[in-house]
Each structure stands twice: as C-alpha cells, then as structure tokens.
Motif scaffolding. Structure first.
Motif, PDB file in Angstrom:
ATOM      1  N   SER A  72      11.414   3.691 -16.910  1.00  0.00           N
ATOM      2  CA  SER A  72      10.579   3.194 -15.829  1.00  0.00           C
ATOM      3  C   SER A  72      11.433   2.960 -14.586  1.00  0.00           C
ATOM      4  CB  SER A  72       9.904   1.882 -16.261  1.00  0.00           C
ATOM      5  OG  SER A  72       9.144   1.341 -15.220  1.00  0.00           O
ATOM      6  N   ILE A  85       6.817   3.360 -11.669  1.00  0.00           N
ATOM      7  CA  ILE A  85       6.641   4.741 -12.121  1.00  0.00           C
ATOM      8  C   ILE A  85       6.911   4.775 -13.616  1.00  0.00           C
ATOM      9  CG2 ILE A  85       7.249   7.152 -11.730  1.00  0.00           C
ATOM     10  CD1 ILE A  85       8.733   6.218  -9.182  1.00  0.00           C
ATOM     11  N   GLN A  86       5.931   5.222 -14.391  1.00  0.00           N
ATOM     12  CA  GLN A  86       6.080   5.319 -15.836  1.00  0.00           C
ATOM     13  C   GLN A  86       5.994   6.775 -16.272  1.00  0.00           C
ATOM     14  OE1 GLN A  86       3.092   2.548 -17.345  1.00  0.00           O
ATOM     15  NE2 GLN A  86       4.604   0.906 -17.330  1.00  0.00           N
ATOM     16  N   ALA A  89       3.542  10.048 -15.089  1.00  0.00           N
ATOM     17  CA  ALA A  89       2.916   9.865 -13.776  1.00  0.00           C
ATOM     18  C   ALA A  89       3.749  10.595 -12.719  1.00  0.00           C
ATOM     19  CB  ALA A  89       2.801   8.391 -13.435  1.00  0.00           C
ATOM     20  N   ASN A  91       5.027  10.334  -8.724  1.00  0.00           N
ATOM     21  CA  ASN A  91       5.170   9.687  -7.420  1.00  0.00           C
ATOM     22  C   ASN A  91       5.446  10.770  -6.384  1.00  0.00           C
ATOM     23  OD1 ASN A  91       4.798   6.928  -7.844  1.00  0.00           O
ATOM     24  ND2 ASN A  91       6.653   6.417  -6.725  1.00  0.00           N
ATOM     25  N   HIS A 138       0.319   8.199  -5.557  1.00  0.00           N
ATOM     26  CA  HIS A 138       0.702   8.027  -6.957  1.00  0.00           C
ATOM     27  C   HIS A 138      -0.392   8.614  -7.836  1.00  0.00           C
ATOM     28  CE1 HIS A 138       2.739   6.033 -10.375  1.00  0.00           C
ATOM     29  NE2 HIS A 138       1.508   5.816 -10.823  1.00  0.00           N
ATOM     30  N   THR A 139      -0.033   9.512  -8.736  1.00  0.00           N
ATOM     31  CA  THR A 139      -0.991  10.138  -9.650  1.00  0.00           C
ATOM     32  C   THR A 139      -0.671   9.706 -11.079  1.00  0.00           C
ATOM     33  OG1 THR A 139      -1.206  12.077  -8.202  1.00  0.00           O
ATOM     34  CG2 THR A 139      -1.947  12.315 -10.496  1.00  0.00           C
ATOM     35  N   GLU A 140      -1.632   9.139 -11.758  1.00  0.00           N
ATOM     36  CA  GLU A 140      -1.423   8.706 -13.144  1.00  0.00           C
ATOM     37  C   GLU A 140      -1.347   9.907 -14.080  1.00  0.00           C
ATOM     38  OE1 GLU A 140      -0.609   5.859 -13.951  1.00  0.00           O
ATOM     39  OE2 GLU A 140      -1.345   4.511 -12.387  1.00  0.00           O
ATOM     40  N   ALA A 141      -0.669   9.712 -15.204  1.00  0.00           N
ATOM     41  CA  ALA A 141      -0.435  10.800 -16.152  1.00  0.00           C
ATOM     42  C   ALA A 141      -1.733  11.445 -16.630  1.00  0.00           C
ATOM     43  CB  ALA A 141       0.360  10.274 -17.348  1.00  0.00           C
ATOM     44  N   GLU A 142      -2.752  10.618 -16.884  1.00  0.00           N
ATOM     45  CA  GLU A 142      -4.002  11.152 -17.442  1.00  0.00           C
ATOM     46  C   GLU A 142      -4.793  11.986 -16.446  1.00  0.00           C
ATOM     47  OE1 GLU A 142      -4.767   6.700 -16.468  1.00  0.00           O
ATOM     48  OE2 GLU A 142      -3.142   7.944 -17.314  1.00  0.00           O
ATOM     49  N   ASP A 143      -4.394  11.958 -15.183  1.00  0.00           N
ATOM     50  CA  ASP A 143      -5.119  12.727 -14.171  1.00  0.00           C
ATOM     51  C   ASP A 143      -4.553  14.132 -13.950  1.00  0.00           C
ATOM     52  OD1 ASP A 143      -6.888  10.632 -13.686  1.00  0.00           O
ATOM     53  OD2 ASP A 143      -5.515   9.692 -12.251  1.00  0.00           O
TER      54      ASP A 143
END
Length: 299
Positions: A72, A85-86, A89, A91, A138-143
């Motif tokens: 992270s 940031i995980q 995802a 950035n 920021h875009t989440e992993a699931e997107d």
C-alpha cells in the motif's frame, strides 16, 4: 527472423530509501509509444522500521500511473488529493503545467512488517496538453475490465484494446494489459494492438519463435501486428505501448516535455521553491525533494 527488436534487462535504480528495477528509459530505447518511464518496485519485504517515504517532488508534462501488486502507498498531491493506493487500483495523475506529490507508507502500516510490489509509470502528454491544469483520477480494482478467453486471464489496466476500454482517463491512444496463465498457452493478439508494443515478463517464461525469455526482461516488438508468443504455466506478463508522439519527449529529472525551455523553467521554479508554479502538498508541507545539484546547470 525474430519479431524481438530489443531485449532490455531490468536494472537497479536508487530512489532514496528504496531500490527499484528501471525498465525505461533505456539508452537504446527512450520510449515505447507514449510510455517514457517505467519502474518495477520490489517485490520487497519491509520490516517494521522500514517504510517508503518519497517526500513531495514535482512533475510537468506527463501523467503518472501507479499500479500495485502487493502492499500500500498513501498518495498526497498539491491538487488536494489524499488517498491510499491498494493492489489492483490505478492512480492516474496528470501533471500538465505542474504538480507536486508525495508517496509514503500509510500511518497504520508504519510499525508493522509489510510488502511492496508494483509499477510506477510515466506517460507523456500530447503537446497541446503539456501546459494543461493538473488533474487526478483514482480507479478501483473492480472497475477495470477483466475477462478470460481460452484459459487465459486478461486485465485492461489503462487505454483501449480487444474492443474494450479502461475507465482510466488517458490522453492518447495507448494500452497497458496484464495477461496471466494457469496452464501453458499460446497467445496471438497482434490484431488487437497498435503503434509500438513492449512486453515485461513478471513471472514464468515466454517463448517467441523458439527463444525463451524469463522474468525481469523487457522485450520490444519490431512489429506490433506480429505479437504472438507462448506462455508457461503460472506466468504473468504485462504489455504496454500505443501510438508514439510525432515530437521527441525530453526528460530532465522528474520533468517531461517536448520543449526544452519548459524543462529549464521547471528546474528553476523547483530549485527556488516557487509555490505559484509548484504549490505545497496539503498535509505534507514540511519537507521536499531538492533538485539534484548535478542537473541544475545541465542543459
């Protein structure tokens, strides 16, 4: 004749308190499509007293893409964003005429053992956007688009390919793709790519026209349309590239631009700590990365 035009071995680079594997730029290949800089971070095992601490530092004329596989990072920037940031995802920060950001281990992890593994990438901007206002997304992993085809797992991290589009708001035609296998597979995807292309082998091996390539190698394709390769079982590769710019991009330290005068202005502004050009980072105003003396007077 092999479709591999150049093989680049990952080389160590020191970013302060952390070593990374630098892939681009390379003396024989300064960019792949719009991608001008790629660092492979880790994989690193950090003790409870070891942390990532990259104080506020500036950028112009590029977009940064941070993509983690493990660990992270807490991102703060001069636009006012503060976000963790995980893994998985994306950035995406566009510097435009100037932005400042810091990257640190989050507070809740600073006294525990942890891991860090991922990519730090710079993507050049089209000439007409090099002086644009800075932005952040920021875009989440699931997107992110993910799918399986013939036993192969694909993820489109950024850009467009395979008739799909990532929600990461890129500024030129590009692709950044993750491909994973459980069993050995043959891949033929040249018809889905465009511009220039490179492959980074993270895990396992790839076979291209009878030649085997292992991890920590960057392979540059001569002809993107001939992108065919075999992957071993439990392999992971990353493909990135796209349409190159007509104008050359110059890099000085953290600055990228098609105009060398802009680079000189940025160097002076950061050295003088001109906060009109490079605002402070809210919540991280106490320190900054000074301009290296070695480049202050270098043209």
């Amino acid at each position: 004749m092999s479709n591999i035009g150049l093989i680049i071995e990952e080389k160590a680079a020191d970013i302060g308190n952390f070593l990374v594997g630098r892939l681009l730029p390379f003396r024989e290949k300064r960019a792949v499509g719009p991608f001008v800089f790629i660092d492979h971070m880790g994989p690193a095992e950090l003790k409870d007293y070891q942390n990532l601490d990259v104080p506020p530092h500036p950028h112009i004329g590029l977009s940064t893409l941070t993509y983690l596989l493990e660990g992270s990072i807490f991102h703060r920037d001069s636009i006012g964003n503060a976000i963790e940031i995980q893994p998985g995802a994306v950035n995406w920060m566009t510097a435009g005429k100037g932005v400042v950001h810091s990257e640190r281990t989050p507070e809740y992890l600073r006294e525990t053992d942890k891991k860090l593994h991922g990519f730090q990438i710079w993507v050049g901007l089209p000439k007409h956007l090099e002086q644009s206002e800075p932005t952040f997304h920021h875009t989440e992993a699931e997107d992110l688009p993910e799918w399986e085809e013939n036993g192969v797992h694909y993820k489109l991290i950024a850009g467009e390919a395979f008739g799909k589009k990532s929600p990461v708001p890129v500024h030129s035609k590009l692709f950044f793709i993750e491909i994973k296998t459980k069993d050995a597979q043959n891949i033929s995807i040249g018809k889905d790519l465009y511009g220039e292309a490179a492959m980074y082998v993270l895990d396992g091996t790839v076979d291209i026209e009878g030649n085997h390539y292992g991890s920590r190698q960057l392979l540059i394709a001569k002809d993107t349309k001939l992108c065919e390769f075999g992957m071993s079982e439990n392999a992971t590769v990353y493909l990135f590239g796209g349409e190159p710019f007509e104008e050359e991009r110059f890099i000085f330290w953290n600055f990228v631009n098609s105009d060398k005068e802009r680079l000189e202005e940025a160097k002076v502004n950061w050295h003088d700590q001109n906060h009109d050009a490079f605002p402070l980072v809210p919540g991280d105003e106490e320190e900054y990365v000074p301009l290296p003396k070695s480049i202050l007077n270098r043209k």
